[in-house]
Design an enzyme around this catalytic site. Structure first.
Site, PDB file in Angstrom:
ATOM      1  N   TYR A  99      17.898   8.037 -16.227  1.00  0.00           N
ATOM      2  CA  TYR A  99      16.770   7.747 -17.123  1.00  0.00           C
ATOM      3  C   TYR A  99      17.066   8.260 -18.541  1.00  0.00           C
ATOM      4  O   TYR A  99      16.841   7.554 -19.533  1.00  0.00           O
ATOM      5  CB  TYR A  99      15.536   8.423 -16.525  1.00  0.00           C
ATOM      6  CG  TYR A  99      14.244   8.205 -17.233  1.00  0.00           C
ATOM      7  CD1 TYR A  99      13.576   6.986 -17.155  1.00  0.00           C
ATOM      8  CD2 TYR A  99      13.655   9.244 -17.950  1.00  0.00           C
ATOM      9  CE1 TYR A  99      12.346   6.807 -17.797  1.00  0.00           C
ATOM     10  CE2 TYR A  99      12.439   9.069 -18.583  1.00  0.00           C
ATOM     11  CZ  TYR A  99      11.789   7.854 -18.507  1.00  0.00           C
ATOM     12  OH  TYR A  99      10.586   7.682 -19.137  1.00  0.00           O
ATOM     13  N   LYS A 101      17.350   6.053 -21.886  1.00  0.00           N
ATOM     14  CA  LYS A 101      16.383   6.268 -22.959  1.00  0.00           C
ATOM     15  C   LYS A 101      17.081   6.625 -24.269  1.00  0.00           C
ATOM     16  O   LYS A 101      16.619   6.248 -25.350  1.00  0.00           O
ATOM     17  CB  LYS A 101      15.385   7.360 -22.567  1.00  0.00           C
ATOM     18  CG  LYS A 101      14.391   6.905 -21.489  1.00  0.00           C
ATOM     19  CD  LYS A 101      13.661   5.637 -21.889  1.00  0.00           C
ATOM     20  CE  LYS A 101      12.351   5.430 -21.175  1.00  0.00           C
ATOM     21  NZ  LYS A 101      11.736   4.120 -21.522  1.00  0.00           N
TER      22      LYS A 101
HETATM   23  P1  NAI Z   1       4.045   3.068 -15.389  1.00  0.00           P
HETATM   24  O1  NAI Z   1       4.890   3.130 -14.177  1.00  0.00           O
HETATM   25  O2  NAI Z   1       2.584   3.313 -15.279  1.00  0.00           O
HETATM   26  O3  NAI Z   1       4.242   1.698 -16.147  1.00  0.00           O
HETATM   27  C1  NAI Z   1       5.464   1.019 -16.188  1.00  0.00           C
HETATM   28  C2  NAI Z   1       5.155  -0.437 -16.023  1.00  0.00           C
HETATM   29  O4  NAI Z   1       6.390  -1.180 -16.141  1.00  0.00           O
HETATM   30  C3  NAI Z   1       4.578  -0.755 -14.641  1.00  0.00           C
HETATM   31  O5  NAI Z   1       3.361  -1.462 -14.793  1.00  0.00           O
HETATM   32  C4  NAI Z   1       5.663  -1.600 -13.965  1.00  0.00           C
HETATM   33  O6  NAI Z   1       5.149  -2.599 -13.097  1.00  0.00           O
HETATM   34  C5  NAI Z   1       6.365  -2.208 -15.162  1.00  0.00           C
HETATM   35  N1  NAI Z   1       7.744  -2.601 -14.861  1.00  0.00           N
HETATM   36  C6  NAI Z   1       8.672  -1.888 -14.186  1.00  0.00           C
HETATM   37  N2  NAI Z   1       9.813  -2.573 -14.094  1.00  0.00           N
HETATM   38  C7  NAI Z   1       9.610  -3.752 -14.733  1.00  0.00           C
HETATM   39  C8  NAI Z   1      10.423  -4.891 -14.976  1.00  0.00           C
HETATM   40  N3  NAI Z   1      11.681  -4.939 -14.528  1.00  0.00           N
HETATM   41  N4  NAI Z   1       9.902  -5.926 -15.668  1.00  0.00           N
HETATM   42  C9  NAI Z   1       8.615  -5.901 -16.111  1.00  0.00           C
HETATM   43  N5  NAI Z   1       7.794  -4.840 -15.901  1.00  0.00           N
HETATM   44  C10 NAI Z   1       8.292  -3.777 -15.218  1.00  0.00           C
HETATM   45  O7  NAI Z   1       4.673   4.138 -16.415  1.00  0.00           O
HETATM   46  P2  NAI Z   1       4.235   4.604 -17.871  1.00  0.00           P
HETATM   47  O8  NAI Z   1       4.161   6.059 -17.850  1.00  0.00           O
HETATM   48  O9  NAI Z   1       3.097   3.819 -18.382  1.00  0.00           O
HETATM   49  O10 NAI Z   1       5.572   4.250 -18.695  1.00  0.00           O
HETATM   50  C11 NAI Z   1       5.647   3.300 -19.731  1.00  0.00           C
HETATM   51  C12 NAI Z   1       6.903   3.573 -20.522  1.00  0.00           C
HETATM   52  O11 NAI Z   1       6.823   4.852 -21.141  1.00  0.00           O
HETATM   53  C13 NAI Z   1       8.172   3.576 -19.683  1.00  0.00           C
HETATM   54  O12 NAI Z   1       9.230   3.000 -20.429  1.00  0.00           O
HETATM   55  C14 NAI Z   1       8.428   5.047 -19.487  1.00  0.00           C
HETATM   56  O13 NAI Z   1       9.783   5.308 -19.217  1.00  0.00           O
HETATM   57  C15 NAI Z   1       7.978   5.597 -20.815  1.00  0.00           C
HETATM   58  N6  NAI Z   1       7.686   7.006 -20.804  1.00  0.00           N
HETATM   59  C16 NAI Z   1       6.568   7.474 -20.187  1.00  0.00           C
HETATM   60  C17 NAI Z   1       6.302   8.823 -20.219  1.00  0.00           C
HETATM   61  C18 NAI Z   1       5.044   9.381 -19.670  1.00  0.00           C
HETATM   62  O14 NAI Z   1       4.790  10.561 -19.911  1.00  0.00           O
HETATM   63  N7  NAI Z   1       4.235   8.593 -18.970  1.00  0.00           N
HETATM   64  C19 NAI Z   1       7.249   9.787 -20.812  1.00  0.00           C
HETATM   65  C20 NAI Z   1       8.343   9.183 -21.484  1.00  0.00           C
HETATM   66  C21 NAI Z   1       8.552   7.838 -21.445  1.00  0.00           C
END
Ligand code: NAI
Length: 304
Positions: free
Chosen positions: A165, A169
């Site tokens: 990851y 990133k």
């Molecule tokens: P989440 O798991 O709630 O949302 C991620 C979304 O991406 C999900 O709805 C999932 O269905 C979708 N997804 C996954 N693979 C996919 C694909 N191949 N094609 C289309 N959609 C896909 O997670 P969250 O926390 O909302 O994360 C959003 C972004 O923020 C991610 O890139 C994550 O790495 C990043 N992030 C989040 C952090 C946090 O504290 N929540 C910290 C640092 C980064």
């Protein structure tokens, strides 16, 4: 001045839940027409259905906004091209891509399968590359574009058990550095957002009280600014719990170790000085970093 997106078209990937959903709702509330993409899979990327994206589209429409759903996996180049075409066919343009989709496959490096390493790179890095690449020619043609890449504190600073990851990133930061330069003459601005928010991605990773303070909505203002008409470019903002910081890849002034055979020993002696952070800078591009070194060398090698 109020930030609005009237007349602009945005794609938000992974917008069926978590941060992406908040991003899509906020963009739509401020006037953008939003393509809500989500594969609808589990946290580790398995499975998939359009339901999550459809629900967010319904929410946006119920609030009086315009939105369409798309269930492409960002890893699928053909499907991503079709997704961008869907936005262009529906609304005639594409102005903003918020690359947000992501998955986790955490394990220590010693225990991690290469398949899990590759999959995480594929979703975060190649997923963002696909979406950006498909939108890019439209943005070049219209001389306007805003690309947001979702990086992470893990990429910037590391976190135990997240080598795949973190590598993905930080690769996005590298992508931003060059795309910001290449996009400048077409007013395509490219930025990174490192969010911290309580979503299913952070479940079990932080204590409950901390998660309660980390509303996903608190990340949204930084996203809105980074894709706004007056957005900066080549900026990495960290955002969470109502706070925003900027992360920089800095360069120290360094130390001259010479070109002779004793250079390795001299560096070992002067390592602290090479790493000294007084007067560190952010080079304008990679060549500027090289030029800094050559400039130092020419000063030293100039005949007295
Ligand atoms: P989440 O798991 O709630 O949302 C991620 C979304 O991406 C999900 O709805 C999932 O269905 C979708 N997804 C996954 N693979 C996919 C694909 N191949 N094609 C289309 N959609 C896909 O997670 P969250 O926390 O909302 O994360 C959003 C972004 O923020 C991610 O890139 C994550 O790495 C990043 N992030 C989040 C952090 C946090 O504290 N929540 C910290 C640092 C980064």
């Amino acid at each position: 001045m109020a930030i609005d997106f009237k007349g602009l078209v945005a794609i938000v990937t992974g917008a069926g839940g978590g941060l992406g959903r908040q991003h899509a709702l906020a963009l739509a509330a401020r006037g953008a027409k939003v393509l809500v993409n989500d594969l609808g899979g589990a946290r580790d990327g398995s499975g998939g259905s359009l339901t999550a994206a459809d629900a967010v589209v319904a929410e946006i429409r119920a609030a009086g906004g315009e939105a369409i759903a798309n269930g492409a996996s960002v890893t699928d180049w053909e499907a991503v091209q079709a997704m961008v075409q869907q936005a262009v066919d529906t609304w005639g343009r594409i102005d903003i891509v918020v690359n947000n989709a992501g998955i986790l496959r955490d394990k220590t490096f010693a225990k991690m399968d290469l398949a899990d390493f590759r999959l995480v790179l594929d979703v975060h890095l190649m997923g963002a590359v696909h979406c950006t690449k498909a939108a890019w020619p439209h943005m070049v043609a219209q001389n306007y574009g805003r690309i947001l890449l979702t990086t992470s504190s893990t990429g910037l600073y590391g976190n135990f058990g997240q080598s795949n990851y973190g590598a993905a990133k930080m690769a996005l930061v590298g992508l931003m550095q060059t795309l910001a330069l290449e996009g400048a003459k077409h007013d395509i601005r490219v930025n990174c957002l490192a969010p911290t928010a309580a979503t299913r991605m952070t479940e079990g990773l932080m204590p409950e009280a901390v998660l309660a303070a980390l509303q996903p909505q608190a990340v949204v203002p930084a996203m809105l600014v980074l894709v706004s008409r007056d957005a900066p470019t080549r900026t990495v903002l960290c955002a969470g719990a109502g706070n925003v910081e900027a992360a920089h890849i800095t360069l120290t002034q360094g130390t001259w170790i010479g070109l002779d055979g004793d250079a390795p020993e001299r560096l070992a002696e002067q390592l602290e000085q090479a790493c000294d952070r007084t007067a560190e800078m952010v080079p304008a591009n990679g060549s500027a970093q090289g030029a800094h070194e050559v400039g130092r060398a020419l000063e030293r090698l100039r005949p007295a």
